[in-house]
Design a protein around this motif. Structure first.
Motif, PDB file in Angstrom:
ATOM      1  N   SER A   1       0.811  -1.221   0.000  1.00  0.00           N
ATOM      2  CA  SER A   1       0.000   0.000   0.000  1.00  0.00           C
ATOM      3  C   SER A   1       0.842   1.267   0.000  1.00  0.00           C
ATOM      4  CB  SER A   1      -0.917   0.014   1.232  1.00  0.00           C
ATOM      5  OG  SER A   1      -0.159  -0.038   2.434  1.00  0.00           O
ATOM      6  N   LEU A  10       1.183  -1.361  -6.789  1.00  0.00           N
ATOM      7  CA  LEU A  10       0.619  -0.640  -5.653  1.00  0.00           C
ATOM      8  C   LEU A  10      -0.874  -0.944  -5.560  1.00  0.00           C
ATOM      9  CD1 LEU A  10       1.463   1.504  -3.503  1.00  0.00           C
ATOM     10  CD2 LEU A  10       0.730   3.246  -5.134  1.00  0.00           C
ATOM     11  N   LEU A  40      -3.707   4.138  -0.973  1.00  0.00           N
ATOM     12  CA  LEU A  40      -2.430   3.866  -1.622  1.00  0.00           C
ATOM     13  C   LEU A  40      -1.583   5.136  -1.745  1.00  0.00           C
ATOM     14  CD1 LEU A  40      -3.771   1.591  -4.508  1.00  0.00           C
ATOM     15  CD2 LEU A  40      -2.956   0.901  -2.244  1.00  0.00           C
TER      16      LEU A  40
END
Length: 437
Positions: free
Chosen positions: A128, A150, A157
């Protein structure tokens, strides 16, 4: 958990600002941007269970940079777990080598990877937060690949990118600021230098220099200041933390003016000499056509018109340039079949002379002009020539006929000036002409 830590005031807001997905930090040497990024990530992972990924282009460089920095901060905060017990003490962090990793008592983890071993990125999931340190060293394709890595089902994020700015041809400048070739504008970097912090959409921009690091010795700043005397390029990067031209410019006399002023200057000339050059492209390279006017008395070269496209057949290119068929055009003689086709189409195309050493001689010829004034209606000429620099060999010496890019418009200029010498006018019958464009 309460943590007391004195930090540089320039980074106080940054440490706790997590509103944007992308955070782009750039600046000079010793500004402490990397230190505060590492501290920011530690504080975030202490408060939330997350998996963070720290990336550098080469994995082995983590040892003496990011991993060492994290460990230093953890020790300084009194958070290092070196008990040797299986369970990490509450509120503590345990470093691990081979591979490099930091484990938190709440389950958070920081994993260190290099883009030189991309296969090892594929097995990582639920990341994250990513820190891309020295991001200008990473390839653009790598950056885009990391965006795809990601992802997390619930957590917000974030990607942090930090770098010392280099040349304006680097992907970090083209992506986060301006990409003239693709007509993309995000932010004027001069606005960032002036304001220090700017937010554009989902990107947080932060600029810093050594002046923002209150813990630096004055002697270090003096060393950076001294760079101005013997290495202005490095001074711009290291001391000022600014993008620009890296290396020796091929055409330092190149300047851009409004198209109207350029045409007025050309039409006021007593004896303008008009030249046209064409460089043929292929699937990947561009077809570049450039129109020029020479003020021989003043040794000024004016560039007032251009054509720039790729992926065309000879038929398509000839169709596009049909309105120029009455002009005398000097073209790349390495393409005799294309020149022959253009002549069949009634173009007045002539192959320019091309022999051993011609690249160097053509470059020197253009450099002899006192001024090269380009119309702002020629964006591709500007993009290629404004910041064109000489390439360097492995010993750092410039190569006078090689450049940092393949400048197709420069080749077109070479061909257009094929029968002209800046130093003397050899047998040209020049008459007063008015140029209409």
């Amino acid at each position: 958990m309460e943590i007391n830590k004195e930090v540089n005031p320039r980074f106080e807001d940054f440490l706790f600002d997590w509103n944007q997905k992308f955070q782009f930090l750039m600046g000079g040497y010793g500004s402490s941007k990397s230190y505060h990024v590492a501290l920011k990530i530690i504080l975030k992972l202490l408060s939330e269970k997350r998996k963070a990924l720290v990336i550098r282009e080469v994995y082995d460089t983590h040892k003496d940079s990011t991993f060492s920095l994290f460990t230093e901060i953890i020790e300084d905060l009194g958070l290092l777990d070196d008990s040797g017990r299986r369970k990490i003490a509450k509120g503590k962090i345990r470093p691990k080598e081979s591979p490099y990793e930091l484990r938190f008592s709440n389950g958070s983890r920081i994993i260190f990877k290099g883009m030189d071993k991309p296969a090892k990125l594929k097995s990582i999931n639920n990341v994250s937060l990513i820190w891309l340190e020295e991001c200008s060293e990473v390839k653009y394709e790598g950056f885009k690949e990391l965006i795809g890595r990601l992802r997390h089902p619930t957590l917000k994020l974030h990607m942090i990118l930090s770098t010392n700015p280099i040349g304006e041809d680097n992907w970090t400048y083209l992506h986060f600021f301006k990409d003239e070739e693709n007509e993309r504008f995000v932010l004027d970097d001069n606005d960032l230098y002036e304001q220090g912090t700017v937010i554009v959409g989902d990107t947080y921009y932060h600029h810093s220099t050594a002046d923002d690091n209150l813990f630096l010795p004055e002697s270090y700043i003096e060393q950076l200041d001294e760079l101005k005397e013997y290495d202005p390029d490095l001074h711009r990067v290291a001391r000022l933390g600014r993008y620009g031209v890296n290396g020796i410019r091929v055409l330092p006399q190149f300047e851009v003016k409004p198209h109207k002023l350029v045409m007025e200057a050309i039409n006021k000339m007593e004896k303008p000499l008009l030249k046209n050059g064409l460089d043929f492209g292929f699937v990947e390279s561009y077809n570049a056509f450039v129109r020029m006017a020479i003020d021989h008395e003043r040794k000024y070269l004016y560039i007032f018109d251009q054509y720039y496209k790729r992926g065309l057949t000879d038929v398509e290119l000839a169709d596009d340039l049909d309105s120029y068929k009455k002009l005398i055009i000097k073209a790349d003689s390495a393409e005799p079949k294309t020149i022959a086709y253009f002549r069949q189409r009634r173009f007045r195309v002539i192959g320019a002379k091309k022999g051993p050493g011609s690249r160097l001689q053509n470059t020197k010829k253009v450099k002899r002009f006192k001024k090269i004034i380009c119309s702002d209606a020629c964006p591709d000429v500007i993009r290629e020539l404004k910041n064109l620099t000489f390439a360097k060999d492995k010993n750092g010496k410039i190569i006078e006929d090689e450049f940092n890019i393949d400048p197709h418009t420069f080749s077109a200029i070479w061909y257009g000036l094929d029968d002209y010498e800046v130093a003397s006018l050899k047998g040209h019958g020049v008459t007063r002409k008015k140029v209409v464009t």
